[in-house]
Design a protein around this motif. Structure first.
Motif, PDB file in Angstrom:
ATOM      1  N   CYS A  82      -3.454  13.391  -9.049  1.00  0.00           N
ATOM      2  CA  CYS A  82      -3.665  12.506  -7.909  1.00  0.00           C
ATOM      3  C   CYS A  82      -3.581  11.058  -8.382  1.00  0.00           C
ATOM      4  O   CYS A  82      -4.287  10.659  -9.309  1.00  0.00           O
ATOM      5  CB  CYS A  82      -5.028  12.755  -7.268  1.00  0.00           C
ATOM      6  N   ASP A  83      -2.727  10.293  -7.735  1.00  0.00           N
ATOM      7  CA  ASP A  83      -2.645   8.852  -7.979  1.00  0.00           C
ATOM      8  C   ASP A  83      -3.221   8.136  -6.762  1.00  0.00           C
ATOM      9  O   ASP A  83      -2.627   8.169  -5.687  1.00  0.00           O
ATOM     10  CB  ASP A  83      -1.206   8.419  -8.226  1.00  0.00           C
ATOM     11  N   PRO A  84      -4.370   7.493  -6.905  1.00  0.00           N
ATOM     12  CA  PRO A  84      -5.001   6.836  -5.757  1.00  0.00           C
ATOM     13  C   PRO A  84      -4.302   5.517  -5.431  1.00  0.00           C
ATOM     14  O   PRO A  84      -3.415   5.067  -6.162  1.00  0.00           O
ATOM     15  CB  PRO A  84      -6.418   6.576  -6.261  1.00  0.00           C
ATOM     16  N   ILE A  85      -4.736   4.912  -4.354  1.00  0.00           N
ATOM     17  CA  ILE A  85      -4.289   3.559  -4.051  1.00  0.00           C
ATOM     18  C   ILE A  85      -4.788   2.655  -5.174  1.00  0.00           C
ATOM     19  O   ILE A  85      -5.948   2.789  -5.619  1.00  0.00           O
ATOM     20  CB  ILE A  85      -4.822   3.121  -2.676  1.00  0.00           C
ATOM     21  N   SER A  86      -3.967   1.756  -5.626  1.00  0.00           N
ATOM     22  CA  SER A  86      -4.178   1.111  -6.928  1.00  0.00           C
ATOM     23  C   SER A  86      -5.527   0.407  -7.078  1.00  0.00           C
ATOM     24  O   SER A  86      -6.153   0.489  -8.122  1.00  0.00           O
ATOM     25  CB  SER A  86      -3.051   0.130  -7.234  1.00  0.00           C
ATOM     26  N   GLU A  87      -6.011  -0.251  -6.066  1.00  0.00           N
ATOM     27  CA  GLU A  87      -7.262  -0.997  -6.244  1.00  0.00           C
ATOM     28  C   GLU A  87      -8.512  -0.170  -5.917  1.00  0.00           C
ATOM     29  O   GLU A  87      -9.630  -0.662  -6.002  1.00  0.00           O
ATOM     30  CB  GLU A  87      -7.250  -2.268  -5.382  1.00  0.00           C
ATOM     31  N   HIS A  88      -8.320   1.099  -5.543  1.00  0.00           N
ATOM     32  CA  HIS A  88      -9.452   1.941  -5.166  1.00  0.00           C
ATOM     33  C   HIS A  88     -10.165   2.477  -6.406  1.00  0.00           C
ATOM     34  O   HIS A  88      -9.543   3.080  -7.276  1.00  0.00           O
ATOM     35  CB  HIS A  88      -8.985   3.115  -4.294  1.00  0.00           C
TER      36      HIS A  88
ATOM     37  N   ASP B  20       0.849  -1.186   0.000  1.00  0.00           N
ATOM     38  CA  ASP B  20       0.000   0.000   0.000  1.00  0.00           C
ATOM     39  C   ASP B  20       0.879   1.228   0.000  1.00  0.00           C
ATOM     40  O   ASP B  20       1.464   1.599   1.000  1.00  0.00           O
ATOM     41  CB  ASP B  20      -0.902  -0.022   1.243  1.00  0.00           C
ATOM     42  N   THR B  21       0.952   1.875  -1.193  1.00  0.00           N
ATOM     43  CA  THR B  21       1.840   3.033  -1.282  1.00  0.00           C
ATOM     44  C   THR B  21       1.126   4.313  -0.903  1.00  0.00           C
ATOM     45  O   THR B  21       1.728   5.370  -0.882  1.00  0.00           O
ATOM     46  CB  THR B  21       2.402   3.159  -2.699  1.00  0.00           C
ATOM     47  N   GLY B  22      -0.149   4.281  -0.670  1.00  0.00           N
ATOM     48  CA  GLY B  22      -0.869   5.469  -0.275  1.00  0.00           C
ATOM     49  C   GLY B  22      -1.275   6.306  -1.467  1.00  0.00           C
ATOM     50  O   GLY B  22      -0.897   6.047  -2.611  1.00  0.00           O
ATOM     51  N   VAL B  23      -2.029   7.360  -1.193  1.00  0.00           N
ATOM     52  CA  VAL B  23      -2.469   8.304  -2.219  1.00  0.00           C
ATOM     53  C   VAL B  23      -1.353   9.313  -2.443  1.00  0.00           C
ATOM     54  O   VAL B  23      -0.844   9.907  -1.493  1.00  0.00           O
ATOM     55  CB  VAL B  23      -3.762   9.014  -1.780  1.00  0.00           C
ATOM     56  N   SER B  24      -1.005   9.514  -3.702  1.00  0.00           N
ATOM     57  CA  SER B  24       0.098  10.406  -4.056  1.00  0.00           C
ATOM     58  C   SER B  24      -0.420  11.615  -4.809  1.00  0.00           C
ATOM     59  O   SER B  24      -1.214  11.477  -5.747  1.00  0.00           O
ATOM     60  CB  SER B  24       1.122   9.657  -4.923  1.00  0.00           C
ATOM     61  N   GLN B  25       0.002  12.804  -4.392  1.00  0.00           N
ATOM     62  CA  GLN B  25      -0.428  14.028  -5.058  1.00  0.00           C
ATOM     63  C   GLN B  25       0.797  14.819  -5.506  1.00  0.00           C
ATOM     64  O   GLN B  25       1.758  14.974  -4.748  1.00  0.00           O
ATOM     65  CB  GLN B  25      -1.282  14.886  -4.129  1.00  0.00           C
TER      66      GLN B  25
END
Lengths: 115, 112
Positions: A23-29, A1-6
């Motif tokens: 914004c890059d969300p958590i991949s499976e979200h 889980d790399t977290g949400v990246s902005q």
């Protein structure tokens, strides 16, 4: 889980310029939210996506604001012809969908400063 | 429309003292209720949430909150505050598993 990246974390621009945040969300979200937070206030909802579909937009999202999530993964928020009042922290959050509540995970935000 | 009021803009407590942060909400039914913490320059971290059932909910970092339907309140408590708890705290409501409405926050200062 790399977290949400902005990205970027901080943007300084002159009034009237256009800016775009990512914004890059958590991949499976599959749900992605945008909020705006001004100094001394809590986050205010702007819009959210489920996959690539934009399901709701706040009246705060004027016609100068546009958000996209073209492939249901990352999202961009663009502000055209920026104004002083656009100075704020822009927060992105993502979540799963399913039965019951799925918690929103927030990124660290993009702080926009308008000169 | 739902709304959230956090009556205390700023609270100062001594390290080791107890803490209570107030939150009142307005909504037609029992919404989902949350407390988040935000450190400077960072995003929000979920401390705890309430949906139904036991009105006293436990969260991370030793925090708890009590839902009181009759008072439309969801106050956050901690029995003994640590210096690392200094941050801004937000109460939020959501009608369902969607967007949240936040209060304006309470800034917590911890005195040594």
């Amino acid at each position: 889980d790399t977290g949400v990246s902005q990205n970027p974390r901080h943007k300084i621009t002159k009034r009237g310029q256009n800016v775009t945040f990512r914004c890059d969300p958590i991949s499976e979200h599959n749900r992605l939210y945008w909020y705006r937070q001004t100094l001394g206030q809590g986050p205010e909802f702007l819009t959210y996506f489920q996959n690539e579909a934009q399901l709701e937009k706040s009246r705060l999202l004027s016609d100068r604001f546009s958000a996209e999530r073209p492939k249901g993964s990352f999202s961009t928020l663009e502000i055209q012809r920026t104004e002083q009042g656009d100075s704020a922290m822009y927060l992105c959050a993502s979540s799963l969908t399913g039965t019951g509540y799925q918690p929103q995970h927030f990124g660290d935000g993009t702080r926009l400063s308008i000169l | 429309a739902q709304s959230v009021t956090q009556p205390d803009i700023h609270i100062t407590v001594s390290e080791g003292a107890s803490l209570e942060l107030r939150c009142n909400y307005s909504y037609g039914a029992t919404p989902y209720l949350f407390w988040y913490v935000q450190s400077p320059g960072q995003g929000l971290q979920l401390l705890l949430k309430y949906f139904s059932g036991d009105t006293l909910v436990q969260g991370i970092k030793g925090f708890e909150a009590e839902f009181k339907r009759s008072q439309s309140s969801f106050n956050l408590r901690k029995p003994s505050v640590h210096w690392s708890d200094a941050a801004e705290y937000f109460c939020a409501v959501a009608p369902n598993a969607g967007k949240s409405t936040f209060g304006d926050g309470t800034t917590l200062t911890v005195k040594p």
